[in-house]
Design an enzyme around this catalytic site. Structure first.
Site, PDB file in Angstrom:
ATOM      1  N   ASN A  62      35.110   3.684  19.146  1.00  0.00           N
ATOM      2  CA  ASN A  62      34.971   2.306  19.619  1.00  0.00           C
ATOM      3  C   ASN A  62      35.261   2.174  21.104  1.00  0.00           C
ATOM      4  O   ASN A  62      36.037   2.951  21.654  1.00  0.00           O
ATOM      5  CB  ASN A  62      35.937   1.403  18.836  1.00  0.00           C
ATOM      6  CG  ASN A  62      35.415   1.056  17.458  1.00  0.00           C
ATOM      7  OD1 ASN A  62      34.233   0.819  17.283  1.00  0.00           O
ATOM      8  ND2 ASN A  62      36.298   1.043  16.470  1.00  0.00           N
TER       9      ASN A  62
ATOM     10  N   ARG B 101      46.447   0.991  22.334  1.00  0.00           N
ATOM     11  CA  ARG B 101      45.922  -0.069  21.474  1.00  0.00           C
ATOM     12  C   ARG B 101      46.908  -1.231  21.383  1.00  0.00           C
ATOM     13  O   ARG B 101      46.514  -2.402  21.380  1.00  0.00           O
ATOM     14  CB  ARG B 101      45.641   0.491  20.081  1.00  0.00           C
ATOM     15  CG  ARG B 101      45.143  -0.562  19.101  1.00  0.00           C
ATOM     16  CD  ARG B 101      44.842   0.034  17.743  1.00  0.00           C
ATOM     17  NE  ARG B 101      44.345  -0.978  16.820  1.00  0.00           N
ATOM     18  CZ  ARG B 101      43.872  -0.728  15.616  1.00  0.00           C
ATOM     19  NH1 ARG B 101      43.854   0.512  15.164  1.00  0.00           N
ATOM     20  NH2 ARG B 101      43.441  -1.702  14.847  1.00  0.00           N
TER      21      ARG B 101
ATOM     22  N   TYR C 134      34.053  -9.399  12.312  1.00  0.00           N
ATOM     23  CA  TYR C 134      34.396  -9.461  13.733  1.00  0.00           C
ATOM     24  C   TYR C 134      33.949 -10.772  14.375  1.00  0.00           C
ATOM     25  O   TYR C 134      34.450 -11.151  15.436  1.00  0.00           O
ATOM     26  CB  TYR C 134      33.774  -8.280  14.489  1.00  0.00           C
ATOM     27  CG  TYR C 134      34.482  -6.977  14.224  1.00  0.00           C
ATOM     28  CD1 TYR C 134      35.582  -6.599  14.986  1.00  0.00           C
ATOM     29  CD2 TYR C 134      34.069  -6.127  13.211  1.00  0.00           C
ATOM     30  CE1 TYR C 134      36.243  -5.407  14.744  1.00  0.00           C
ATOM     31  CE2 TYR C 134      34.728  -4.928  12.949  1.00  0.00           C
ATOM     32  CZ  TYR C 134      35.812  -4.579  13.722  1.00  0.00           C
ATOM     33  OH  TYR C 134      36.477  -3.404  13.476  1.00  0.00           O
TER      34      TYR C 134
END
Length: 417
Positions: free
Chosen positions: A144, A90, A241
C-alpha cells in the site's frame, strides 16, 4: 517455478504460504524464497512456512535471505508486501493528521501520502534490481498504497500488476450470503484502489445485487460500518474505505478517542511472532485472521498463476486505465476486472460510470498523480500540492500544516527532506 516474496518476514506470510500449499495445483511452485532485512523475523516466519508445506505435503523448497539480489535471482515472479518504517511509521500516519481534524489512515488522506513518499522510492529500487537480475520476472504489488505504487512501477516500465483483497473479500462474502460457490459470483467492481463500488453482482447471467441489498443490507452495512439507507439509496455496495470520504468527520471523532489500528496490529504481531516460534505449530493460527488481509493468498495465487501460466482468467487488479474509464488519463491506474495472461492485465470494458462516483474517482486520480510526483521528485511544494488536491484535505491552512507534520515525522525516510 520460483517465487520470491519481498517482505517475507511479515506476519502476513503464513497466510500466503498456506494458500500456496492448498492451491498447488493452480500454482505449482518448486521454490519459494522469503526476503526481508529482519533476519530474526525471517527465522520465525520461514520455519513456520516450512512446517506448513510439510504438513500439507507440498514438495516445494522454502528458503529465506536478507540478500535481495540473491533472493530474486531466477524468480519467475516477485511479490511485494513491504512496509517501510514498520508499524512505528504507521502509528504516526494514523495520529498526526488528526491534530488538524483530518483522517489518519495508512492509505487514505495525509497518512496515505506519507506512506507513499516513504514507499515508492524503495519499491522502484527493488524493481530495478529485479529487472537487472531477471528482466522477464513479473512483479505483483500488494504494498500500500497499491494504486500509487503500481502506477510508479508501470510508469517506470516494469512488468507489474497491483493486487488488493477488497474485491475477493466481497466475492466471498456475497457467495456466503447467497449460498453459492465463490467462483460462481462475478463483480462489476470499478474505481481506484481503496475507492471502489460494486455496481452489480452476477450469478450466471443474473444481477443479484438488488436482492442482496434487500435481503442482506443490514449485514453488509454493518460490515462496512455505514448506514443501511446509503446502500438502498445508491443501489451499490461501496468499499469500506469510502467511509473515510462519506463519513469523514464521524471517523475522525472515533479515531481521536480509541486506540490506533497500528497499536492494535503491533500488539497482534508480537503475539503472532511468539506463536510462530513454536516448533509444534504447523498451520496458520486463528489469530492471523484478525491481522487483516482476508483471502490474500487466494488472490495472490490466482493472479500469479494467470501471469505465469498464460490463462487469460479474469481477476480484479490494478493496472493502467488505457481508455477503460474515458474521463481519466490513460496512465492512471484503476482497479477493475481484467483478463490476465502472460502479457499482463487487460481491463474489460466498463459501463459509463455515474457522476456521483466518477467525480470522486477523477478527484483522487489527480491527487495520486501529484502524490507520485512528490514521491519520485521530492520537495515541500509537491507535498503541499498533493495535500491541497486531496478531497480529504483541500484547504490551504490544513495542507500547509500537514505538509510540515508529514516532513517532520518522515524525515529519516525521505532522502530529499
Amino acid at each position: 517455478m520460483k517465487l520470491a516474496v519481498v517482505g517475507g518476514g511479515s506476519t502476513y506470510t503464513p497466510e500466503l504460504v498456506d494458500g500456496f500449499a492448498r492451491l498447488r495445483d493452480v500454482l505449482p511452485l518448486t521454490e519459494l524464497v522469503l526476503i526481508d532485512p529482519a533476519a530474526d523475523r525471517l527465522e520465525l516466519v520461514g520455519g513456520l512456512a516450512r512446517r506448513i508445506f510439510a504438513k500439507q505435503g507440498h514438495p516445494g523448497r522454502i528458503s529465506w535471505t536478507s540478500d535481495l539480489d540473491a533472493g530474486v535471482d531466477g524468480a519467475d515472479a516477485v511479490l511485494l508486501q513491504l512496509r517501510v518504517g514498520g508499524q512505528a511509521a504507521r502509528q504516526q500516519d494514523e495520529t498526526w493528521p488528526l491534530e488538524c481534524g483530518c483522517v489518519g489512515q495508512e492509505t487514505t488522506g495525509a497518512g496515505g501520502l506519507a506512506k507513499a513518499l516513504r514507499t515508492v522510492p524503495v519499491v522502484l529500487d527493488i524493481a530495478e534490481r529485479v529487472r537487472r537480475r531477471n528482466p522477464d520476472a513479473w512483479i505483483v504489488d500488494f504494498t500500500n498504497p497499491v494504486g500509487i505504487v503500481t502506477r510508479a512501477l508501470l510508469t517506470a516500465g516494469h512488468r507489474a500488476v497491483g493486487l488488493c483483497n477488497v474485491a475477493i473479500g466481497f466475492q466471498r462474502k456475497f457467495a456466503g450470503l447467497l449460498g453459492v460457490r465463490p467462483q460462481d459470483v462475478s463483480l462489476e467492481h470499478v474505481g481506484l484502489n481503496h475507492l471502489t463500488w460494486e455496481r452489480s453482482v452476477r450469478v450466471g447471467e443474473e444481477d443479484v445485487l438488488p436482492e442482496l441489498i434487500a435481503e442482506h443490507g443490514e449485514a453488509i452495512a454493518a460490515d462496512l460500518r455505514m448506514p443501511r439507507a446509503l446502500l438502498d439509496r445508491l443501489g451499490v455496495v461501496p468499499s469500506y474505505y469510502l467511509r473515510y470520504f462519506y463519513q469523514h468527520d464521524a471517523v475522525v471523532r472515533e479515531l481521536r478517542t480509541g486506540p490506533s489500528r497500528a497499536a492494535e496490529v503491533a500488539d497482534m504481531e508480537r503475539r503472532l511472532l511468539a506463536l510462530y516460534g513454536d516448533p509444534a505449530l504447523d498451520e496458520k493460527p486463528e489469530l492471523l485472521a484478525e491481522r487483516g488481509g482476508a483471502f490474500y493468498s487466494e488472490a495472490a495465487v490466482a493472479l500469479t498463476s494467470s501471469l505465469l501460466r498464460d490463462t487469460g482468467d479474469v481477476q480484479v487488479v490494478n493496472t493502467f486505465n488505457d481508455g477503460t474509464l474515458p474521463f481519466l488519463p490513460d496512465d492512471a491506474v484503476i482497479e477493475v476486472p481484467a483478463s490476465v495472461d502472460a502479457r499482463g492485465a487487460h481491463p474489460l470494458p466498463v459501463r459509463p460510470v455515474e457522476p456521483l462516483f466518477a467525480g470522486l474517482i477523477g478527484h483522487v486520480t489527480a491527487y495520486e498523480r501529484l502524490a507520485l510526483e512528490a514521491a519520485v521528485k521530492g520537495g515541500r511544494d509537491r507535498v503541499f500540492e498533493a495535500l491541497l488536491a486531496h478531497p480529504l484535505v483541500g484547504q490551504i491552512e490544513y495542507a500547509d500544516r500537514l505538509t510540515d507534520d508529514l516532513l517532520a515525522h518522515n524525515r529519516e525516510h525521505l532522502a530529499w527532506a
